[in-house]
Write an enzyme that holds these catalytic residues in place. Structure first.
Site, mmCIF file in Angstrom:
data_model
loop_
_atom_site.group_PDB
_atom_site.id
_atom_site.type_symbol
_atom_site.label_atom_id
_atom_site.label_comp_id
_atom_site.label_asym_id
_atom_site.label_seq_id
_atom_site.Cartn_x
_atom_site.Cartn_y
_atom_site.Cartn_z
ATOM 1 N N LYS A 22 68.673 15.046 37.856
ATOM 2 C CA LYS A 22 67.484 15.273 38.573
ATOM 3 C C LYS A 22 67.953 15.397 40.056
ATOM 4 O O LYS A 22 67.112 15.883 40.632
ATOM 5 C CB LYS A 22 66.631 14.276 38.126
ATOM 6 C CG LYS A 22 65.271 14.488 38.785
ATOM 7 C CD LYS A 22 64.255 13.518 38.196
ATOM 8 C CE LYS A 22 62.893 13.676 38.864
ATOM 9 N NZ LYS A 22 62.060 12.600 38.114
ATOM 10 N N GLU A 71 54.477 12.818 39.895
ATOM 11 C CA GLU A 71 54.453 11.637 38.724
ATOM 12 C C GLU A 71 53.523 10.493 39.426
ATOM 13 O O GLU A 71 52.520 10.016 38.232
ATOM 14 C CB GLU A 71 56.008 11.019 38.982
ATOM 15 C CG GLU A 71 57.070 11.872 38.200
ATOM 16 C CD GLU A 71 58.644 11.749 38.708
ATOM 17 O OE1 GLU A 71 58.542 10.428 39.177
ATOM 18 O OE2 GLU A 71 59.468 12.464 38.365
ATOM 19 N N ASP A 78 57.915 13.508 30.880
ATOM 20 C CA ASP A 78 58.309 12.849 32.196
ATOM 21 C C ASP A 78 59.926 13.001 32.261
ATOM 22 O O ASP A 78 60.524 12.589 31.303
ATOM 23 C CB ASP A 78 58.073 11.324 31.855
ATOM 24 C CG ASP A 78 58.814 10.440 32.929
ATOM 25 O OD1 ASP A 78 59.461 11.306 33.892
ATOM 26 O OD2 ASP A 78 58.765 9.203 32.896
ATOM 27 N N ASP A 97 56.917 2.669 41.957
ATOM 28 C CA ASP A 97 57.487 3.349 40.852
ATOM 29 C C ASP A 97 59.125 3.072 40.998
ATOM 30 O O ASP A 97 59.886 3.509 41.847
ATOM 31 C CB ASP A 97 57.432 4.982 40.725
ATOM 32 C CG ASP A 97 58.309 5.424 39.499
ATOM 33 O OD1 ASP A 97 59.123 4.885 39.079
ATOM 34 O OD2 ASP A 97 58.005 6.711 39.232
HETATM 35 P P1 ADP Z 1 63.558 6.608 35.597
HETATM 36 O O1 ADP Z 1 62.233 6.742 36.078
HETATM 37 O O2 ADP Z 1 64.656 6.521 37.036
HETATM 38 O O3 ADP Z 1 63.937 7.749 34.725
HETATM 39 P P2 ADP Z 1 62.867 4.345 34.116
HETATM 40 O O4 ADP Z 1 61.513 4.334 34.333
HETATM 41 O O5 ADP Z 1 62.730 4.470 32.492
HETATM 42 O O6 ADP Z 1 63.627 5.232 34.769
HETATM 43 O O7 ADP Z 1 63.551 2.973 34.309
HETATM 44 C C1 ADP Z 1 64.764 2.718 33.900
HETATM 45 C C2 ADP Z 1 65.275 1.218 34.182
HETATM 46 O O8 ADP Z 1 64.296 0.385 33.790
HETATM 47 C C3 ADP Z 1 66.684 0.963 33.942
HETATM 48 O O9 ADP Z 1 67.385 0.563 35.250
HETATM 49 C C4 ADP Z 1 66.469 -0.100 32.975
HETATM 50 O O10 ADP Z 1 67.314 -0.996 32.866
HETATM 51 C C5 ADP Z 1 64.911 -0.839 33.550
HETATM 52 N N1 ADP Z 1 64.256 -1.402 32.825
HETATM 53 C C6 ADP Z 1 63.861 -1.031 31.236
HETATM 54 N N2 ADP Z 1 63.302 -2.235 30.621
HETATM 55 C C7 ADP Z 1 63.499 -3.297 31.510
HETATM 56 C C8 ADP Z 1 63.134 -4.700 31.189
HETATM 57 N N3 ADP Z 1 62.443 -4.958 30.179
HETATM 58 N N4 ADP Z 1 63.299 -5.582 32.555
HETATM 59 C C9 ADP Z 1 63.831 -4.966 33.438
HETATM 60 N N5 ADP Z 1 64.305 -3.630 33.563
HETATM 61 C C10 ADP Z 1 64.065 -2.919 32.470
HETATM 62 MG MG MG Z 2 60.226 7.816 36.471
#
Ligand code: ADP
Ligand code: MG
Length: 618
Positions: free
Chosen positions: A87, A187, A23, A211
């Protein structure tokens, strides 16, 4: 246990090659594999650390690229050397991102053209492909370190709305990182696979994948039937995510403590600390009711209820996107069978509740939302590795693919229901002397005449060196790769000139359209056979007339007046039969012309051979 084989050439032991699922996220990236013993997808991580690798690249003063949490530490203090959200730049020109230029705190090189963007760090320029390859290289190395085996093959996910250029850029980034990218998958498809949706061949479902990541929001509506995932619609906001929740909390605290914008602009350390505390608070509030922290002398506090009030307008925006996606798919909320929650920000209970309320049913949140996409990519990798045989059904061509040949006939190169990936080739030749171009038109469908099928693409093979008709050998090859992208290549084998083109075959046809095209081919089968026979006879006649006339022109002095006149008449008779579109008559006149010309053709041939023999010293 993974299978072990013996390399016959070297005699050494070989472990069956592993394929990883990646991912490659805007905020975080991670790797997953199918556990060799438990046969279940698992993310790859060191014992007590997180599997998530922040998609951040920091360039130190020597120009070394450092990826992940280490790099993230420099985000606010050294913005010019710390690249995040690469990205977002994939496959983009500066004009594409002009409106959001202020979002990027590093230098996106503005050459004011349609050319692809570059990022400037110090005196070096990096393309988004290179930047992504740094992240992929890091992921590959981590996987190799933890699995203790070389990793060379991967499945990488991309947003459903990524266009061809962006998918290709992702593929290239993989290549640059030393990975053979077996497939690029969407995705939301990966997330559904992680939940096992679409794994049964008789299953039919409509799925919404919500998402909400760090900086982006995507909602996708998928139709899963017979193991095929079709994207019905996508919607979202490319500048809305969990980072905006953090920013909203920071704003709230700044207001409480009368901290001004200028103050944080001049004190990067303060800005960074506030940001970190805000994210900490947000994560904390996903399970607790109140957060208490501190930065310098500022006490920081926020309750869950206050947090909800702060982010409610942002969450509302995502619901509006869901409405739009449903509308585009011509569905209502009640038509959705399953709702899959993806992205770290869906851990916020208020987000889950709001989405669940909108769709009127519970949402899927059993799998870690920030891992679901990688886990699904691993499931796909396992299918590609051939470990999940039942599922290969997914990869077939729904309709035949071919090219147009003489007289508008469809010449099928890859028949329908062929397994993907598939490869075939066939040779063709020119119709006219000195013909230097050959038009290759690619069609999809089951009918005998291309006009009844669907045209996918067309290109010209140019620069064929002058040769008599029938002499050039043009090989047309079709290759459908695992992503369902068709590559058509035409190559003149004698001279080596070649031309190629990429076509997307399956997209844009609904199930009903495919069904109708199949049905049509059955209803019209008889009439199609007759038409094909007529077209073939006419084509043959045309070629025969051409060669005969050429022959006469070249050999006039060796022929009698009577022979020339008789041939002229036979040609005229054949042309009349062609004008009447009478297949049987055409065939009879072809025979007649052949009969007539055979004697003198043979006579001249003998003469030519004896001349050639005389010239040779035996
Ligand atoms: P992306 O798909 O954009 O790469 P992610 O799916 O990894 O990102 O999501 C990242 C986001 O999720 C960040 O803003 C992070 O702060 C938030 N996040 C991660 N864990 C938690 C949580 N327990 N509660 C709220 N937000 C969270
Ligand atoms: Mg993602």
């Amino acid at each position: 246990m993974a299978k072990i084989g013996i390399n016959i050439a070297t005699g050494s032991l070989q472990q069956e090659e592993i394929i990883i699922g990646i991912d490659l996220g805007t905020t975080n990236s991670l790797v997953a594999i199918i556990h060799p013993e438990e046969k279940k997808p698992v993310v790859i991580k060191e014992h007590d650390s997180s599997a998530l690798v922040p998609s951040v690249i920091y360039f130190d003063s020597y120009g070394n690229a450092i990826v992940g949490s280490e790099a993230k530490k420099h985000l606010i203090t050294e913005p010019q050397n710390t690249i995040f959200s690469a990205k977002r730049l994939m496959g983009k020109s500066y004009n594409d991102i002009r409106q959001n230029a202020s979002f990027f705190t590093y230098k996106v090189f503005d050459d004011d053209t349609e050319r692809l963007v570059k990022v400037q760090v110090g005196n070096r320029f990096y393309s988004p492909i290179e930047l992504s390859s740094f992240i992929l290289k890091e992921l590959k190395q981590r996987a190799e370190h933890i699995l203790k085996t070389p990793v060379n093959k991967a499945v990488i996910t991309v947003p459903a709305y990524f266009n061809d250029a962006q998918r290709q850029a992702t593929r290239d980034a993989g290549k640059l990182a030393g990975l053979d990218v077996l497939r690029i998958i969407n995705e939301p498809t990966a997330a559904s696979l992680a939940y096992g949706l679409g794994m049964k061949s008789d299953e039919e479902k409509t799925v919404a994948v919500y998402d909400l990541g760090g900086g982006t929001f995507d909602i996708s509506v998928l139709r899963i039937a017979n193991g095929i995932f079709e994207v019905l619609s996508t919607n979202g906001d490319t500048y809305l995510g969990g980072d905006d929740f953090d920013a909203a909390i920071v704003k709230r605290w700044m207001k409480e403590h009368r901290i001004t914008e200028q103050q944080v602009a001049g004190d990067k350390a303060l800005a960074q600390a506030l940001r970190i505390r805000a994210e900490e608070a947000k994560v904390h509030l996903s399970t607790k009711d109140v957060y208490i922290g501190k930065v310098n002398d500022y006490p920081l506090q926020i309750t869950r209820q206050e947090f909800i009030t702060t982010i409610a307008p942002l969450v509302d925006k995502t619901i509006q996107c869901c409405k739009n996606a449903l509308q585009d798919a011509e569905l209502s909320a009640g038509d959705i069978d399953e709702i899959v929650m993806v992205g770290g920000s869906t851990r916020v209970p208020f987000v889950k509740e709001t989405v669940s309320r909108f769709f009127g049913k519970p949402v899927h949140d059993e799998i870690n939302p920030d891992e679901a996409v990688a886990l699904g990519a691993a499931v796909q990798a396992d299918i590609l590795a051939g470990n999940n045989k039942d599922f290969l059904l997914l990869d077939i061509t729904p309709l035949s693919l071919g090219i147009e040949t003489m007289g508008g006939l469809m010449d099928v190169l890859i028949p329908r229901n062929s397994k993907i990936p598939a490869k075939t080739g066939r040779q063709y030749t020119t119709q006219k002397d000195g013909q230097s171009n050959m038009r290759i038109s690619v069609y999809q469908g089951e009918r005998d005449l291309v006009k009844d099928n669907r045209k996918l693409a067309e290109f010209n093979l140019t620069g064929i060196p002058g040769m008599p008709a029938g002499l050039p050998k043009v090989e047309v090859s079709f290759l459908i790769n695992a992503d369902g992208i068709l590559m058509v290549k035409a190559k003149e084998l004698r001279s080596g000139v070649e031309q190629s083109l990429e076509v997307k075959p399956q997209y844009g046809l609904t199930d009903e359209e495919v069904e109708k095209m199949l049905l049509d081919s059955i209803t019209h089968a008889k009439e199609d056979i007759a038409t094909r026979a007529l077209v073939e006879a006419k084509t043959e006649a045309e070629q025969l007339i051409n060669t005969t006339q050429n022959f006469i022109n070249k050999n006039r002095e060796h022929l009698t007046e009577a022979e020339i006149n008789a041939t002229g008449n036979a040609v005229k008779n054949l042309q009349d039969a062609m004008a009447k579109e009478d297949k049987d008559a055409i065939q009879r006149k072809i025979e007649a012309l052949n009969e007539l010309s055979r004697p003198y053709a043979e006579r001249l041939m003998d003469k030519a051979i004896s001349m050639a023999m005389k010239g040779k010293s035996v």
